[in-house]
Design a protein around this motif. Structure first.
Motif, PDB file in Angstrom:
ATOM      1  N   GLY A 476       0.808  -1.211   0.000  1.00 28.82           N
ATOM      2  CA  GLY A 476       0.000   0.000   0.000  1.00 28.82           C
ATOM      3  C   GLY A 476       0.840   1.260   0.000  1.00 28.82           C
ATOM      4  N   PRO A 477       0.184   2.407   0.091  1.00 32.12           N
ATOM      5  CA  PRO A 477       0.895   3.694   0.129  1.00 32.12           C
ATOM      6  C   PRO A 477       1.867   3.760   1.308  1.00 32.12           C
ATOM      7  CG  PRO A 477      -1.452   4.015  -0.239  1.00 32.12           C
ATOM      8  CD  PRO A 477      -1.280   2.580   0.114  1.00 32.12           C
ATOM      9  N   GLY A 478       3.002   4.383   1.085  1.00 30.31           N
ATOM     10  CA  GLY A 478       4.014   4.474   2.130  1.00 30.31           C
ATOM     11  C   GLY A 478       3.529   5.159   3.385  1.00 30.31           C
ATOM     12  N   ALA A 479       2.714   6.204   3.216  1.00 26.27           N
ATOM     13  CA  ALA A 479       2.202   6.929   4.380  1.00 26.27           C
ATOM     14  C   ALA A 479       1.292   6.042   5.224  1.00 26.27           C
ATOM     15  CB  ALA A 479       1.451   8.182   3.926  1.00 26.27           C
ATOM     16  N   ASP A 480       0.512   5.199   4.553  1.00 25.37           N
ATOM     17  CA  ASP A 480      -0.367   4.287   5.282  1.00 25.37           C
ATOM     18  C   ASP A 480       0.458   3.280   6.080  1.00 25.37           C
ATOM     19  OD1 ASP A 480      -2.455   5.629   4.152  1.00 25.37           O
ATOM     20  OD2 ASP A 480      -3.093   3.991   2.830  1.00 25.37           O
ATOM     21  N   ALA A 481       1.499   2.770   5.462  1.00 23.48           N
ATOM     22  CA  ALA A 481       2.358   1.806   6.153  1.00 23.48           C
ATOM     23  C   ALA A 481       2.970   2.426   7.397  1.00 23.48           C
ATOM     24  CB  ALA A 481       3.453   1.309   5.211  1.00 23.48           C
ATOM     25  N   GLU A 482       3.419   3.671   7.290  1.00 18.90           N
ATOM     26  CA  GLU A 482       4.001   4.345   8.443  1.00 18.90           C
ATOM     27  C   GLU A 482       2.965   4.580   9.533  1.00 18.90           C
ATOM     28  OE1 GLU A 482       6.220   7.813   7.503  1.00 18.90           O
ATOM     29  OE2 GLU A 482       7.443   6.824   5.963  1.00 18.90           O
ATOM     30  N   ALA A 483       1.749   4.876   9.140  1.00 16.44           N
ATOM     31  CA  ALA A 483       0.699   5.123  10.133  1.00 16.44           C
ATOM     32  C   ALA A 483       0.298   3.848  10.862  1.00 16.44           C
ATOM     33  CB  ALA A 483      -0.530   5.739   9.449  1.00 16.44           C
ATOM     34  N   LEU A 484       0.367   2.706  10.187  1.00 15.06           N
ATOM     35  CA  LEU A 484      -0.163   1.460  10.733  1.00 15.06           C
ATOM     36  C   LEU A 484       0.902   0.551  11.338  1.00 15.06           C
ATOM     37  CD1 LEU A 484      -2.644   0.593   7.846  1.00 15.06           C
ATOM     38  CD2 LEU A 484      -3.203   1.603  10.075  1.00 15.06           C
ATOM     39  N   ILE A 485       2.170   0.866  11.153  1.00 13.39           N
ATOM     40  CA  ILE A 485       3.215  -0.070  11.545  1.00 13.39           C
ATOM     41  C   ILE A 485       3.286  -0.279  13.056  1.00 13.39           C
ATOM     42  CG2 ILE A 485       5.015   1.708  11.618  1.00 13.39           C
ATOM     43  CD1 ILE A 485       5.341  -2.045  10.604  1.00 13.39           C
ATOM     44  N   GLY A 486       2.905   0.714  13.849  1.00  9.89           N
ATOM     45  CA  GLY A 486       2.952   0.537  15.302  1.00  9.89           C
ATOM     46  C   GLY A 486       2.039  -0.581  15.764  1.00  9.89           C
TER      47      GLY A 486
END
Length: 564
Positions: A476-486
């Motif tokens: 998916g989009p990189g920003a989504d990955a960063e938001a969900l990785i926690g």
């Protein structure tokens, strides 16, 4: 009291991970430390917490000295950690009967017991160990005497280590480091300000600085070794501006330091300075997870002791159903965390021996353990404090100090968001979520215990799902990955720990005829994986046996965990 005998999970894990020779060498020092930590070191730690170090910047003649005065209790704790038990030396030289360097797990096991008494000192102990490891790995044989003294248990010779990384504008973003390095013949001079430096009067410091001609990324930051005392015996050119007033770890100083053309020696390749410092940071991050696990164990011990002694409405508090439901998750969390520390410590051992798969595993296990365990320690210590009620909030009891100290793990060596992004980096670069799934799936498929069959199928199903979830995250989009990785990192860590609990349960039931660990595994799966309180009633019924490490019969685990 003995912190080793109070821990029902420790000895069975030692039997699973260490061979008979190493177990025999470990046993006497571990049992001695268990009693020492409970009876001598614990009270010393309470005193040191109430008598923090003091910075004396000038002597009576007006000369700058920057001397830190420590309470006698902290000095005695330091002698125990560095000299009696050699906690910073155990990964570097033979001690306690070992002719050669013992396995990494020996250090983690002994440190885990020590930290149940004193948390703050464990930070400089860890940094001393990590500094020696980093200098040995990248120093090209240039720092042999320094390494020897960092790993010494001789009071007249031993050094302590520190790392100065954080600046006001450059904590997470190391590329913004403003400290500069200038050539001075064969060596360097460093100038700049380090804003948060623990153990600031260390003998040997590893620090980062920008070097001439470097770019504005982390490749433009070099790694340098900065001694407190120059080769001619004079003080190096840096000053300690002040000590920090911290929430916890009050026994151990952290301060602000200004480098004024300080003498320094280059470590490794200049453009790889940050990557080399990351070796030290990662070693400390795994130690952070171990220390947070120790805080969990100590706080659970305190809660259980109170619940057994306290009588409410005519019966011991531990007999109250709601209190049992309070204690069970805390016990399960502490055991799950310890299992992950053992697994990671063993992976580090194999990685150092050249195992490529273990190298990838420890790369992702380190941030996973730090992200999840350190944050959960805040919850476990706070819940355990509440068990003691108003007494727990009073500083005469250890609970408040445990809560204060527990908050450090999530902040030090990278806050939780920084660590979660490091997990994402591992996934992107090496697909380590799939490696973890393959490794854990293989372990689950090797479980032979019939009573664990449904539990195994539950976790296998979850490993399939979390692998798909990880693939989608990366696609998916990189920003989504960063938001969900926690949240993903937490779920991944919980699944690793659940798997390790279950495979250890299989080992203990087969080897010892004890089904206690299976009850713990089911409780953790129910509460953390399935989020269902009602699927672990047998664990609540056998809470005392779980806490005491007593033998639980096969009949007690007749009710399987449902497959979800």
């Amino acid at each position: 009291m003995n912190f080793v005998s109070l821990d029902p999970a420790l000895q069975p894990l030692i039997e699973s991970y260490l061979d008979p020779t190493n177990r025999a060498l470990l046993a006497p020092v571990l049992n001695a430390l268990g009693a020492d930590a409970a009876q001598r070191l614990g009270p010393l730690a309470e005193t040191a917490d109430k008598n923090p170090p003091v910075l004396e910047q000038f002597d009576r003649e007006g000369e700058r000295v920057d001397a830190i005065t420590y309470h006698d209790s902290y000095r005695e704790l330091s002698r125990a950690a560095y000299e009696e038990y050699g906690l910073s030396a155990l990964s570097h030289r033979g001690l306690h009967g070992w002719d050669d360097v013992p396995p990494h797990l020996v250090k983690y096991i002994l440190s885990y017991v020590f930290v149940q008494a004193e948390f703050g000192l464990a930070c400089p102990v860890s940094m001393t160990d990590a500094a020696a490891r980093t200098l040995r790995k990248f120093g090209a044989g240039r720092f042999e005497e320094v390494i020897d003294r960092l790993t010494s248990v001789d009071s007249a010779r031993r050094y302590t280590g520190a790392m100065f990384m954080t600046e006001i504008q450059a904590g997470t973003d190391i590329a913004r480091t403003e400290t500069v390095a200038e050539r001075d013949g064969e060596e360097w001079k460093l100038s700049g300000r380090k804003w948060f430096a623990s153990n600031p009067d260390a003998d040997i410091i590893l620090t980062l600085a920008r070097y001439p001609g470097g770019d504005d990324t982390t490749r433009g930051v070099g790694l340098f070794m900065l001694p407190k005392v120059l080769p001619d015996g004079s003080r190096n050119a840096y000053v300690i501006d002040r000590l920090k007033d911290k929430l916890g770890t009050r026994s151990m100083p952290s301060g602000e330091v200004t480098l004024n053309g300080a003498y320094a020696v280059q470590v490794g390749e200049l453009e790889r300075g940050f990557r080399q410092m990351a070796e030290m940071v990662n070693t400390s991050r795994l130690s952070n997870a171990m220390r947070s696990t120790a805080l969990m164990r100590r706080s659970v011990n305190e809660a259980v002791a109170h619940a057994r002694k306290r009588v409410v409405f005519g019966r011991p508090l531990i007999e109250a159903p709601l209190m049992r439901m309070t204690l069970l998750p805390l016990q399960a969390e502490a055991e799950a965390a310890l299992g992950m520390v053992f697994f990671a410590g063993d992976a580090l051992q194999r990685a150092d021996a050249g195992d490529a798969t273990a190298t990838q595993l420890i790369r992702v296990l380190t941030p996973l353990a730090k992200h999840y365990i350190c944050k959960r320690a805040r919850h476990v210590t706070a819940e355990a404090m509440e068990v003691r009620g108003g007494r727990g909030y009073i500083e005469e009891w250890p609970d408040a100090r445990l809560v204060r100290d527990s908050h450090l793990g999530s902040v030090w060596e990278g806050s939780s968001n920084v660590i979660a992004l490091d997990v994402l980096r591992c996934l992107r670069q090496q697909g380590t979520h799939r490696l973890l799934a393959e490794t854990m799936t293989a372990s689950l498929e090797a479980v032979e215990l019939p009573e664990a069959g449904d539990d195994v199928r539950t976790l296998l199903h979850r490993w399939e799902a979390i692998t798909v979830r990880g693939d989608a995250l990366l696609a998916g989009p990189g920003a989504d990955a960063e938001a969900l990785i926690g949240r993903y990192a937490d779920a991944l860590a919980q699944l690793v720990m659940a798997t390790l609990l279950l495979t250890q349960a299989d080992t203990e039931a087969t080897r010892d005829g004890n089904f206690r660990k299976l009850l713990v595994a089911r409780a953790f799966i129910a509460l953390n994986i399935l989020h269902d309180d009602e699927v672990a009633p047998e664990a609540l019924a056998h809470l005392e046996q779980i806490i005491d490490g007593a033998v639980v019969s096969r009949d007690a685990v007749a009710s399987p965990t449902p497959v979800v």
